[in-house]
Enzyme design. Structure first.
Site, mmCIF file in Angstrom:
data_model
loop_
_atom_site.group_PDB
_atom_site.id
_atom_site.type_symbol
_atom_site.label_atom_id
_atom_site.label_comp_id
_atom_site.label_asym_id
_atom_site.label_seq_id
_atom_site.Cartn_x
_atom_site.Cartn_y
_atom_site.Cartn_z
ATOM 1 N N ASP A 13 11.797 -4.059 5.111
ATOM 2 C CA ASP A 13 11.090 -4.855 4.114
ATOM 3 C C ASP A 13 9.811 -5.361 4.762
ATOM 4 O O ASP A 13 9.843 -6.285 5.576
ATOM 5 C CB ASP A 13 11.970 -6.017 3.648
ATOM 6 C CG ASP A 13 11.284 -6.895 2.614
ATOM 7 O OD1 ASP A 13 10.112 -6.610 2.262
ATOM 8 O OD2 ASP A 13 11.904 -7.878 2.166
ATOM 9 N N LEU A 14 8.692 -4.750 4.416
ATOM 10 C CA LEU A 14 7.419 -5.100 5.037
ATOM 11 C C LEU A 14 7.015 -6.545 4.797
ATOM 12 O O LEU A 14 6.258 -7.119 5.580
ATOM 13 C CB LEU A 14 6.312 -4.169 4.527
ATOM 14 C CG LEU A 14 6.317 -2.735 5.057
ATOM 15 C CD1 LEU A 14 5.326 -1.887 4.273
ATOM 16 C CD2 LEU A 14 5.978 -2.705 6.537
ATOM 17 N N ASN A 72 -5.862 13.671 -3.522
ATOM 18 C CA ASN A 72 -4.692 13.909 -4.384
ATOM 19 C C ASN A 72 -3.732 14.920 -3.765
ATOM 20 O O ASN A 72 -4.021 16.116 -3.751
ATOM 21 C CB ASN A 72 -5.155 14.366 -5.771
ATOM 22 C CG ASN A 72 -5.800 13.235 -6.549
ATOM 23 O OD1 ASN A 72 -6.835 12.713 -6.135
ATOM 24 N ND2 ASN A 72 -5.199 12.843 -7.653
ATOM 25 N N LEU A 92 3.076 0.172 -1.854
ATOM 26 C CA LEU A 92 3.366 0.034 -3.280
ATOM 27 C C LEU A 92 2.202 0.650 -4.036
ATOM 28 O O LEU A 92 1.050 0.254 -3.853
ATOM 29 C CB LEU A 92 3.516 -1.448 -3.637
ATOM 30 C CG LEU A 92 4.186 -1.784 -4.969
ATOM 31 C CD1 LEU A 92 5.643 -1.341 -4.949
ATOM 32 C CD2 LEU A 92 4.104 -3.283 -5.219
ATOM 33 N N TYR A 122 -4.625 -1.596 -6.485
ATOM 34 C CA TYR A 122 -4.011 -0.757 -5.453
ATOM 35 C C TYR A 122 -5.044 -0.400 -4.387
ATOM 36 O O TYR A 122 -4.815 -0.591 -3.180
ATOM 37 C CB TYR A 122 -3.425 0.520 -6.069
ATOM 38 C CG TYR A 122 -3.009 1.533 -5.027
ATOM 39 C CD1 TYR A 122 -1.979 1.250 -4.130
ATOM 40 C CD2 TYR A 122 -3.674 2.758 -4.922
ATOM 41 C CE1 TYR A 122 -1.612 2.175 -3.156
ATOM 42 C CE2 TYR A 122 -3.306 3.683 -3.954
ATOM 43 C CZ TYR A 122 -2.280 3.385 -3.077
ATOM 44 O OH TYR A 122 -1.925 4.294 -2.112
#
Length: 294
Positions: free
Chosen positions: A38-39, A155, A63, A128
């Protein structure tokens, strides 16, 4: 060399761990395979580092989507999470051979030049990308303690990608011989790179122990959404009607994102050959065909 890969259960992470283990040069740990990291919890980060004691870390965990539309979560995981990781690395004196952190090509935003080089000033347009830009500043703070390289992938495409992403969704529609498909902006241009090439590049960067660099992972060739659609028509020998849906057009969509691979090729060698987009799509199509026939 002992390598820890954070985000080992993700699309790129799974492929990277498989490749590194296949090489048999490294002892590889996946932070979400051997033990969940868990960062956002420094104790959790330290626990994984103490147990694995890695010589090198590939930091992929991030995320990319927030279902509850709470942008703060991006910064908690992608920015503060990286701070927790790098601080723990220094405190525990691990990863002495270096760290490779994944950023995103999205931090470039909309630029006036066609090819996006690492020297451009980032202009991120969404949370993001902004959280990843902040992450890069965090990295700069720790570069005096460790050799840390940042990669900016464009991508990435290939087997194992979530079906909800645009290209896998298109591939699936062609395999099922759908009569119509709903798409957003057909003119958006992206630089697509094979996940296998991406992982091979990471392997080469690790092997060369490249330090304190920022490097694009890209091909320098752009394809529009419509061009991808046309290639799939040829591969599947199936014609499909496109229905444009305004709901699929993102308000912060960047019209064109093509990377400048010059710096990458200086490291890999100018004779490096990327997998063609057509070959990537053919592999994805054949694999999806097998999945749906089982």
């Amino acid at each position: 060399m002992k390598i820890l890969v954070t985000g080992g259960s993700g699309f790129i992470g799974k492929n990277l761990i498989y490749l590194l283990r296949e090489k048999r040069e490294f002892e590889v740990f996946g932070a979400t395979v051997e033990e969940t990291m868990d960062l956002t919890n420094p104790c959790s980060v330290q626990s994984v580092l103490e147990k694995t004691k890695p010589d090198f870390i590939v930091h992929l965990a991030a995320l990319t989507f927030v279902p509850n539309n709470n942008p703060i979560t991006f910064y908690l995981v992608n920015t503060i999470g990286t701070e927790n990781l790098l601080r723990s690395i220094v405190d525990l004196n691990v990863a002495k051979l270096g760290v490779l952190c994944f950023s995103t090509a999205g931090i470039y935003g909309i630029q006036e030049t066609k090819l996006l080089s690492e020297s451009l000033t980032p202009k991120p347009v969404n949370h993001y990308s902004m959280s990843k830009h902040c992450m890069e500043h965090i990295v700069n703070k720790y570069r005096c303690f460790r050799g840390i390289t940042v990669v900016r992938p464009f991508n990435v495409l290939g087997l194992g990608q979530n079906i909800n992403f645009l290209v896998p969704k298109m591939v699936s529609a062609f395999v099922k011989k759908d009569k119509t498909i709903e798409l957003g902006n057909l003119d958006s241009v992206r630089d697509f790179i094979s996940v296998n090439d991406c992982c091979d590049i990471i392997y080469r960067l690790i092997s060369k122990l490249i330090e304190n660099e920022t490097i694009n992972i890209c091909t320098g060739i752009g394809y529009s959404v419509y061009q991808i659609f046309q290639l799939l028509c040829e591969i599947s020998m199936h014609q499909m009607e496109i229905k444009q849906n305004e709901l699929f057009v993102r308000h912060d969509d960047i019209p064109q994102m093509i990377g400048d691979p010059s710096k990458l090729l200086n490291v890999l060698g100018n004779d490096y050959r990327f997998t063609s987009v057509r070959a990537i799509l053919e592999e994805m199509y054949k694999n999806r065909l097998l999945e749906l026939s089982i």
